[in-house]
Design an enzyme around this catalytic site. Structure first.
Site, PDB file in Angstrom:
ATOM      1  N   ASP A   1       0.857  -1.185   0.000  1.00 28.03           N
ATOM      2  CA  ASP A   1       0.000   0.000   0.000  1.00 28.03           C
ATOM      3  C   ASP A   1       0.896   1.237   0.000  1.00 28.03           C
ATOM      4  OD1 ASP A   1      -1.653   2.143   0.663  1.00 28.03           O
ATOM      5  OD2 ASP A   1      -2.889   0.928   2.001  1.00 28.03           O
ATOM      6  N   ILE A   2       0.725   2.087  -0.980  1.00 25.53           N
ATOM      7  CA  ILE A   2       1.653   3.214  -1.135  1.00 25.53           C
ATOM      8  C   ILE A   2       1.562   4.212   0.030  1.00 25.53           C
ATOM      9  CG2 ILE A   2       0.168   4.742  -2.526  1.00 25.53           C
ATOM     10  CD1 ILE A   2       2.808   5.142  -4.270  1.00 25.53           C
TER      11      ILE A   2
ATOM     12  N   VAL B   1      -5.751   4.924  -5.495  1.00 20.39           N
ATOM     13  CA  VAL B   1      -4.616   5.550  -4.830  1.00 20.39           C
ATOM     14  C   VAL B   1      -5.006   6.923  -4.282  1.00 20.39           C
ATOM     15  CG1 VAL B   1      -2.308   6.489  -5.203  1.00 20.39           C
ATOM     16  CG2 VAL B   1      -2.956   4.353  -6.302  1.00 20.39           C
ATOM     17  N   ASP B   2      -5.718   7.680  -5.082  1.00 21.32           N
ATOM     18  CA  ASP B   2      -6.093   9.035  -4.684  1.00 21.32           C
ATOM     19  C   ASP B   2      -6.904   9.030  -3.388  1.00 21.32           C
ATOM     20  OD1 ASP B   2      -6.272  11.903  -6.219  1.00 21.32           O
ATOM     21  OD2 ASP B   2      -7.959  11.555  -4.880  1.00 21.32           O
TER      22      ASP B   2
ATOM     23  N   SER C   1      -2.490   4.946 -13.880  1.00 20.52           N
ATOM     24  CA  SER C   1      -3.423   4.683 -15.005  1.00 20.52           C
ATOM     25  C   SER C   1      -3.901   3.235 -15.128  1.00 20.52           C
ATOM     26  CB  SER C   1      -2.829   5.108 -16.370  1.00 20.52           C
ATOM     27  OG  SER C   1      -2.862   6.500 -16.525  1.00 20.52           O
ATOM     28  N   THR C   2      -3.374   2.309 -14.298  1.00 17.96           N
ATOM     29  CA  THR C   2      -3.748   0.898 -14.506  1.00 17.96           C
ATOM     30  C   THR C   2      -4.994   0.477 -13.730  1.00 17.96           C
ATOM     31  OG1 THR C   2      -2.381   0.034 -12.700  1.00 17.96           O
ATOM     32  CG2 THR C   2      -1.330   0.277 -14.858  1.00 17.96           C
TER      33      THR C   2
ATOM     34  N   VAL D   1      -8.691   2.513 -12.429  1.00 21.24           N
ATOM     35  CA  VAL D   1      -9.908   3.049 -13.040  1.00 21.24           C
ATOM     36  C   VAL D   1      -9.643   3.508 -14.481  1.00 21.24           C
ATOM     37  CG1 VAL D   1     -11.596   4.936 -12.831  1.00 21.24           C
ATOM     38  CG2 VAL D   1     -10.817   3.745 -10.801  1.00 21.24           C
ATOM     39  N   TYR D   2      -8.407   3.923 -14.790  1.00 18.97           N
ATOM     40  CA  TYR D   2      -8.096   4.450 -16.125  1.00 18.97           C
ATOM     41  C   TYR D   2      -7.774   3.355 -17.147  1.00 18.97           C
ATOM     42  CZ  TYR D   2      -8.162   9.362 -14.599  1.00 18.97           C
ATOM     43  OH  TYR D   2      -8.536  10.608 -14.148  1.00 18.97           O
TER      44      TYR D   2
END
Ligand code: ADP
Length: 179
Positions: free
Chosen positions: A16-17, A39-40, A125-126, A128-129
């Site tokens: 977990d970042i 992440v956000d 980007s991997t 939801v994007y």
């Protein structure tokens, strides 16, 4: 996994970042810097409201795709959060790889500008994007390798991958860089 590039290195780990101690933690943000899931959401939950209060004041127009902006890190074990806006995958013919590389390069430049010794990236980007993971790993790691080829750069670049599949994709690409 850890690979040296000159005085720098690239490390991969699964986790977990928001738990990462690093000078800079990279957020997978959106153009409005408006907060979201993934992440956000984790960064704003763990870092507290001061991060979004700061970005709202400093970047009222948000941040374009392919770019990144800096804020302090609130309660996170970091000095800075770099809010990077990766591309939404729309089939691959809309400059997606170029835009992914660009936001990663901007984060690396921000790291140097802010005298960071370490930076932790998620797989931008991997989620939801929907950027394909193998292609994202190739582009992200190749952009980092190109940046670290500069002999004036000394940086620990860590990719913190949430799940085993994403870790595996990044590890395969990084292994291919070692000869
Ligand atoms: P994007 O909108 O750029 O696709 P996401 O946050 O949806 O960003 O997902 C990016 C990647 O980060 C995905 O692989 C997702 O599984 C992963 N991820 C989600 N939460 C975390 C977290 N707390 N730490 C590290 N990686 C995470």
């Amino acid at each position: 996994m850890k690979v040296r590039f000159g005085l720098s290195c690239v490390e991969l780990l699964q986790g977990d970042i928001v738990l990462q101690a690093a000078d800079a933690i990279v957020n997978a943000a959106n153009t409005d810097l408006a907060g979201g899931g993934g992440v956000d959401g984790a960064i704003h939950r763990a870092g507290g409201p001061s991060i979004m209060e700061e970005t709202r004041v400093r970047y009222p127009l948000g941040c374009p795709t392919g770019d990144a902006v800096v804020s302090k890190a609130g309660l996170l074990p970091a000095k800075f959060v770099f809010h990077a806006v990766g591309p939404v995958w729309r089939g691959g013919q809309h400059r997606e790889p170029e835009l992914l590389r660009s936001c990663i390069r901007r984060c690396l430049e921000l790291a140097i500008k802010n005298a960071c010794r370490s930076i932790a990236f998620p797989a931008i980007s991997t989620g939801v994007y929907r950027f394909p993971v193998d292609l994202a790993a190739e582009n992200a790691l190749d952009e980092v390798r190109a940046f670290l080829a500069d002999p004036n750069v000394t940086l620990i670049v860590r990719f913190v991958l949430f799940d085993a599949g994403t870790y595996g994709a990044f590890a395969r690409v990084l292994e291919s860089f070692v000869d």
